[in-house]
Design an enzyme around this catalytic site. Structure first.
Site, PDB file in Angstrom:
ATOM      1  N   CYS A   1      88.127  13.965  30.120  1.00 19.48           N
ATOM      2  CA  CYS A   1      89.246  13.036  30.370  1.00 19.48           C
ATOM      3  C   CYS A   1      89.140  11.754  29.553  1.00 19.48           C
ATOM      4  CB  CYS A   1      89.328  12.685  31.853  1.00 19.48           C
ATOM      5  SG  CYS A   1      89.416  14.112  32.912  1.00 19.48           S
TER       6      CYS A   1
ATOM      7  N   HIS B   1      93.178   6.103  33.068  1.00 25.02           N
ATOM      8  CA  HIS B   1      93.263   7.561  33.207  1.00 25.02           C
ATOM      9  C   HIS B   1      93.853   7.867  34.581  1.00 25.02           C
ATOM     10  CE1 HIS B   1      92.408  11.717  33.509  1.00 25.02           C
ATOM     11  NE2 HIS B   1      91.322  11.597  34.251  1.00 25.02           N
TER      12      HIS B   1
ATOM     13  N   ASN C   1      96.709  14.987  37.044  1.00 28.26           N
ATOM     14  CA  ASN C   1      95.634  14.669  36.094  1.00 28.26           C
ATOM     15  C   ASN C   1      95.751  15.612  34.893  1.00 28.26           C
ATOM     16  OD1 ASN C   1      93.243  14.348  34.703  1.00 28.26           O
ATOM     17  ND2 ASN C   1      91.928  14.452  36.515  1.00 28.26           N
TER      18      ASN C   1
HETATM   19  O1  UT7 Z   1      89.599  13.396  35.884  1.00 22.52           O
HETATM   20  C1  UT7 Z   1      88.345  12.865  36.072  1.00 22.52           C
HETATM   21  C2  UT7 Z   1      87.622  13.149  37.243  1.00 22.52           C
HETATM   22  N1  UT7 Z   1      88.298  13.442  38.465  1.00 22.52           N
HETATM   23  C3  UT7 Z   1      88.431  12.531  39.429  1.00 22.52           C
HETATM   24  O2  UT7 Z   1      88.209  11.360  39.208  1.00 22.52           O
HETATM   25  C4  UT7 Z   1      88.801  12.994  40.790  1.00 22.52           C
HETATM   26  C5  UT7 Z   1      87.931  12.324  41.824  1.00 22.52           C
HETATM   27  N2  UT7 Z   1      88.080  12.812  43.203  1.00 22.52           N
HETATM   28  C6  UT7 Z   1      89.217  12.732  43.901  1.00 22.52           C
HETATM   29  O3  UT7 Z   1      90.251  12.353  43.382  1.00 22.52           O
HETATM   30  C7  UT7 Z   1      89.174  13.080  45.368  1.00 22.52           C
HETATM   31  O4  UT7 Z   1      87.831  13.197  45.798  1.00 22.52           O
HETATM   32  C8  UT7 Z   1      89.945  14.372  45.748  1.00 22.52           C
HETATM   33  C9  UT7 Z   1      91.428  14.135  45.618  1.00 22.52           C
HETATM   34  C10 UT7 Z   1      89.514  15.509  44.854  1.00 22.52           C
HETATM   35  C11 UT7 Z   1      89.648  14.752  47.198  1.00 22.52           C
HETATM   36  O5  UT7 Z   1      89.981  13.689  48.075  1.00 22.52           O
HETATM   37  P1  UT7 Z   1      88.986  13.227  49.225  1.00 22.52           P
HETATM   38  O6  UT7 Z   1      89.648  12.178  49.975  1.00 22.52           O
HETATM   39  O7  UT7 Z   1      87.677  12.900  48.558  1.00 22.52           O
HETATM   40  O8  UT7 Z   1      88.910  14.510  50.126  1.00 22.52           O
HETATM   41  P2  UT7 Z   1      87.643  15.366  50.542  1.00 22.52           P
HETATM   42  O9  UT7 Z   1      87.190  16.216  49.432  1.00 22.52           O
HETATM   43  O10 UT7 Z   1      86.638  14.479  51.211  1.00 22.52           O
HETATM   44  O11 UT7 Z   1      88.268  16.253  51.671  1.00 22.52           O
HETATM   45  C12 UT7 Z   1      88.760  15.695  52.901  1.00 22.52           C
HETATM   46  C13 UT7 Z   1      89.373  16.808  53.686  1.00 22.52           C
HETATM   47  C14 UT7 Z   1      88.476  18.031  53.830  1.00 22.52           C
HETATM   48  O12 UT7 Z   1      88.681  18.585  55.121  1.00 22.52           O
HETATM   49  P3  UT7 Z   1      87.648  18.307  56.316  1.00 22.52           P
HETATM   50  O13 UT7 Z   1      86.327  18.815  55.823  1.00 22.52           O
HETATM   51  O14 UT7 Z   1      87.663  16.816  56.498  1.00 22.52           O
HETATM   52  O15 UT7 Z   1      88.230  19.066  57.438  1.00 22.52           O
HETATM   53  C15 UT7 Z   1      89.000  18.963  52.790  1.00 22.52           C
HETATM   54  O16 UT7 Z   1      88.761  20.310  53.092  1.00 22.52           O
HETATM   55  O17 UT7 Z   1      90.565  17.265  53.045  1.00 22.52           O
HETATM   56  C16 UT7 Z   1      90.475  18.676  52.839  1.00 22.52           C
HETATM   57  N3  UT7 Z   1      91.186  18.994  51.624  1.00 22.52           N
HETATM   58  C17 UT7 Z   1      92.487  19.276  51.590  1.00 22.52           C
HETATM   59  N4  UT7 Z   1      93.420  19.354  52.548  1.00 22.52           N
HETATM   60  C18 UT7 Z   1      94.660  19.647  52.176  1.00 22.52           C
HETATM   61  C19 UT7 Z   1      90.684  19.055  50.365  1.00 22.52           C
HETATM   62  N5  UT7 Z   1      91.668  19.366  49.508  1.00 22.52           N
HETATM   63  C20 UT7 Z   1      92.783  19.511  50.236  1.00 22.52           C
HETATM   64  C21 UT7 Z   1      94.101  19.837  49.926  1.00 22.52           C
HETATM   65  N6  UT7 Z   1      95.019  19.888  50.902  1.00 22.52           N
HETATM   66  N7  UT7 Z   1      94.514  20.083  48.649  1.00 22.52           N
END
Ligand code: UT7
Length: 331
Positions: free
Chosen positions: A117, A258, A288
């Site tokens: 990225c 980004h 992204n």
């Molecule tokens: O491009 C360069 C690098 N990339 C980035 O910079 C991305 C960095 N990371 C992020 O943007 C975020 O961490 C994400 C958007 C990927 C995830 O968001 P988060 O707030 O960190 O969510 P999480 O992974 O902690 O998940 C929270 C909950 C989980 O459920 P439980 O375990 O709390 O029941 C996940 O299973 O959200 C759930 N979850 C979803 N639910 C609905 C994860 N993805 C989804 C989804 N829809 N698509």
């Protein structure tokens, strides 16, 4: 002329994205997710996705033609093509040579640049060096990604984030020495490599090697960990660039970060103490798009009238590897 007096600048810009739109509501139909979750956690509402049989080279070429037109130069005048991408049409040939052929830049060298990225920021830094040593050169820098082709549509932690697109710029010597690229930072920390990977297609495993699970042919990310490091690194780079140029965030007219996650952008905005109108955001439309993200955003920021001659612009990127980088430029 002393190289210190030569400054490179953006002479023209172009973008092209697939016309197919995949909304959060479309995703709700194929995976256990919701528009509410995606909007709240990422800021994304929709993304562009290549049609079957459509390749990203088509968009890279279209964006390049637009950039050439704006810069008022012909393809024959291009000396070098750099394409930042992690999703070229093929491993051989590079995407950059497909662009060279597509636009008819018969006098140009061409290579792809792999910095995930941060690829476009790395590309600006490389182009800047070439211009300083060859002030008459014109360089075509493209950020182009077909991330949908490397997306595991069964993995909701990643498939809601990614999109396809291409952005191109022409870099050449600035006719006004105070305008153009003022400074840049590029960096990497390979100790985090396992947090964001695409293993399939690399040379560790032969094609179709059964030891490599099928999921490894798609982008995999430990999002939460990446999030924490991304916020920290992006702030660090921004402050470093400002400090060593004796500037403060008050001097910045526009931050173009980004577009990985709206919450990452908001965090950076708050840490830098910038008002909302000084940060350009288009993640809601494209998701992204990795190396294409900053050129897509910079192009639209300009077209929407956010930039005037003399404005100070800060570009900041972060990506898998990890790689990171920033560019400070005077518009
Ligand atoms: O491009 C360069 C690098 N990339 C980035 O910079 C991305 C960095 N990371 C992020 O943007 C975020 O961490 C994400 C958007 C990927 C995830 O968001 P988060 O707030 O960190 O969510 P999480 O992974 O902690 O998940 C929270 C909950 C989980 O459920 P439980 O375990 O709390 O029941 C996940 O299973 O959200 C759930 N979850 C979803 N639910 C609905 C994860 N993805 C989804 C989804 N829809 N698509």
């Amino acid at each position: 002329m002393n190289s210190i007096e030569i400054r490179s600048t953006i002479l023209g810009m172009g973008i092209s994205v697939p016309s197919r739109i995949l909304t959060n509501f479309d995703l709700e139909k194929i995976i256990d997710t919701s528009d509410e979750w995606i909007t709240e956690r990422t800021g994304i509402k929709e993304r562009r996705i290549l049609e079957d049989g459509e390749n990203i080279s088509k968009h890279a070429i279209k964006a390049s033609f637009e950039a050439l037109k704006e810069a008022n130069i012909t393809p024959e005048e291009i000396n070098l093509i750099i394409c930042a991408t992690l999703t070229p049409d093929y491993l051989i040939p590079s995407l950059s040579v497909l662009i060279q052929d597509g636009i008819g830049a018969r006098n140009a060298g061409a290579f792809d640049l792999s910095a995930t990225c941060s690829g476009f920021i790395y590309g600006l830094a490389v182009a800047d060096q070439f211009i300083k040593n060859n002030p008459d050169w014109k360089i075509l820098l493209v950020g182009a990604e077909a991330l949908s082709r490397k997306t595991n549509w069964k993995d909701r932690s990643i498939c809601v984030l990614l999109g396809d697109g291409a952005g191109a710029v022409i870099i050449g010597k600035s006719s006004e020495p105070q305008r153009g690229i003022l400074d840049f930072v590029i960096g990497a920390d390979g100790s985090y490599w396992e947090l964001l990977t695409l293993k399939g297609g690399g040379s560790c495993f032969a094609p179709f090697d059964e030891r490599l699970p099928k999921e490894e042919y798609y982008i995999k990310m430990q999002g939460k960990e990446v999030f924490k490091i991304a916020t920290r690194m992006m702030e660090k780079i921004a402050l470093e660039l400002l400090k060593r140029n004796n500037l403060t965030s008050k001097d910045i007219k526009l931050l173009v970060p980004h577009q990985a996650n709206l919450r990452i952008i908001e965090y950076l905005r708050e840490r830098l103490g910038l008002p909302k109108e000084k940060v350009y955001i288009n993640i809601q439309k494209y998701g992204n798009t990795s190396a294409a993200s900053i050129p897509l955003a910079l192009y639209e920021a300009n077209k929407e009238g956010n930039l005037e001659k003399g404005d100070l612009v800060l570009l900041i990127a972060f990506g898998g590897g990890f790689t990171f980088g920033g560019t400070l430029l005077r518009w």
